[in-house]
Design an enzyme around this catalytic site. Structure first.
Site, PDB file in Angstrom:
ATOM      1  N   LYS A  37       0.844  -1.204   0.000  1.00  0.00           N
ATOM      2  CA  LYS A  37       0.000   0.000   0.000  1.00  0.00           C
ATOM      3  C   LYS A  37       0.878   1.252   0.000  1.00  0.00           C
ATOM      4  O   LYS A  37       0.610   2.212  -0.711  1.00  0.00           O
ATOM      5  CB  LYS A  37      -0.952  -0.018   1.207  1.00  0.00           C
ATOM      6  CG  LYS A  37      -2.049  -1.066   1.048  1.00  0.00           C
ATOM      7  CD  LYS A  37      -2.841  -1.315   2.313  1.00  0.00           C
ATOM      8  CE  LYS A  37      -3.806  -2.488   2.091  1.00  0.00           C
ATOM      9  NZ  LYS A  37      -4.582  -2.828   3.288  1.00  0.00           N
ATOM     10  N   GLN A  63      -4.561  -1.461   9.359  1.00  0.00           N
ATOM     11  CA  GLN A  63      -4.446  -2.782   8.735  1.00  0.00           C
ATOM     12  C   GLN A  63      -5.093  -3.835   9.636  1.00  0.00           C
ATOM     13  O   GLN A  63      -4.773  -3.948  10.811  1.00  0.00           O
ATOM     14  CB  GLN A  63      -2.955  -3.100   8.490  1.00  0.00           C
ATOM     15  CG  GLN A  63      -2.717  -4.404   7.756  1.00  0.00           C
ATOM     16  CD  GLN A  63      -3.311  -4.433   6.350  1.00  0.00           C
ATOM     17  OE1 GLN A  63      -3.232  -3.461   5.595  1.00  0.00           O
ATOM     18  NE2 GLN A  63      -3.932  -5.548   5.990  1.00  0.00           N
ATOM     19  N   ASP A 118     -10.962   2.733   3.647  1.00  0.00           N
ATOM     20  CA  ASP A 118     -11.291   1.318   3.451  1.00  0.00           C
ATOM     21  C   ASP A 118     -12.790   1.123   3.220  1.00  0.00           C
ATOM     22  O   ASP A 118     -13.217   0.058   2.782  1.00  0.00           O
ATOM     23  CB  ASP A 118     -10.873   0.499   4.695  1.00  0.00           C
ATOM     24  CG  ASP A 118      -9.491  -0.122   4.541  1.00  0.00           C
ATOM     25  OD1 ASP A 118      -9.100  -0.403   3.381  1.00  0.00           O
ATOM     26  OD2 ASP A 118      -8.821  -0.336   5.560  1.00  0.00           O
TER      27      ASP A 118
END
Ligand code: NAD
Length: 279
Positions: free
Chosen positions: A52, A96, A119
């Site tokens: 990422k 995460q 997200d």
């Protein structure tokens, strides 16, 4: 001959488009910043976080890295999220997952400001998706819509069968396909006679989490098959939830593993990051 949907190529196209957009924003004096938080050092998470950050660098997004120890308390993590929520120069926040067992993932998802929730997991964004309002959309299903659209596959009016009802993939996938005017059936572990339903699918999305589960017995001749699963086999090769070799002669189009859905997830995360500066 089945069309192989090239997720790698499409993800590169998207990243190139975003790179141009970011360069233009920079010329206007605007820089996008994404805060990436990892708690503990789970090996797979470290790889995902690294990928990422690399994608951010490629596109021109500034990333801030927070590597917290496995023992970090939930309160400490929530405190950091609140601090980042308040910082105007931070546009996106990514924690995460999975988190260590002593931390409640839901509490963390709720704590991230919906305006910085790149997200797309916050209930406000999930709700916005279900009533057709704008908001961040979960990256993997958003990437699948891009794969279909950019491959010229019509969704409207098609019978779309989604196997899996997770909050991250299955449910938002169903909502997105519905938004694109597909007729959607959602199957899950309690579904009776799965094959009877999947054999009706014009577009079949497999997000089951079981290697090579979907064989040709589950597929209608000429179906489009999207394989979300990622599994490492004993021989170290990757495979999906679909038995690719078994179904390939029966499908009209299919995503391979690797190189199908996988690369799209990060591309759509970058898309969400670019969107975050306008909120
Ligand atoms: P999950 O385990 O949360 O959900 C799996 C779903 O499959 C559940 O809803 C369950 O009801 C359903 N299911 C399980 N067994 C079934 C059966 N026998 N019949 C019908 N349905 C059944 O998984 P997830 O997070 O949605 O991920 C699914 C897969 O996709 C995993 O392999 C995961 O690694 C992969 N994944 C890939 C990406 C990517 O970027 N490519 C992103 C997220 C997840």
């Amino acid at each position: 001959m089945a069309k192989i949907i090239d997720g790698k190529k499409i993800s590169v196209q998207i990243k190139e488009e975003l790179k141009e957009k970011v360069a233009k924003l920079k010329r206007d004096g605007k820089e996008i910043t994404l805060a990436v938080i990892q708690v503990g050092n789970d090996e797979a998470s470290t790889v995902y976080v690294g990928n990422k950050k690399k994608a951010c660098e490629y596109i021109g997004i500034h990333s801030l890295s927070y590597e917290l120890s496995e023992e970090t308390t939930q309160d400490k993590l929530l405190e950091l999220i609140e601090e980042l929520n308040q910082k105007e120069e931070v546009h996106g926040i990514l924690v995460q997952l999975p988190l260590p067992k002593h931390i409640d993932e839901n509490a963390v998802i709720h704590a991230i400001s919906p305006k910085k929730d790149v997200d797309g997991f916050h209930p406000q964004n999930v709700g916005a998706l279900s009533i057709g309002e704008s908001g961040f959309v979960s990256c993997t299903p958003a990437g699948i819509i891009q794969l279909l659209k950019r491959s010229g596959i019509e969704i409207a009016g098609k019978h779309c069968v989604v196997i899996g009802r997770s909050n991250i993939v299955g449910k938002p996938m169903a909502m997105l396909l519905l938004r694109e005017n597909g007729t959607v059936t959602v199957c899950h572990s309690k579904t009776k006679d799965l094959a009877k339903l999947t054999k009706q699918a014009d577009i079949l999305v497999a997000a089951i989490g079981k290697p090579k589960f979907i064989t040709k017995e589950y597929i209608k001749e000429g179906a489009v098959v999207i394989d979300v699963g990622i599994h490492r086999m004993e021989n170290k090769k990757l495979c999906g939830d679909v038995d690719y070799d078994d179904v390939i002669d029966k499908v009209s189009a299919i995503t391979p593993v690797p190189g199908g859905v996988g690369p799209m997830t990060i591309a759509m995360l970058m898309y969400n990051c670019v969107e975050s500066i306008s909120l």
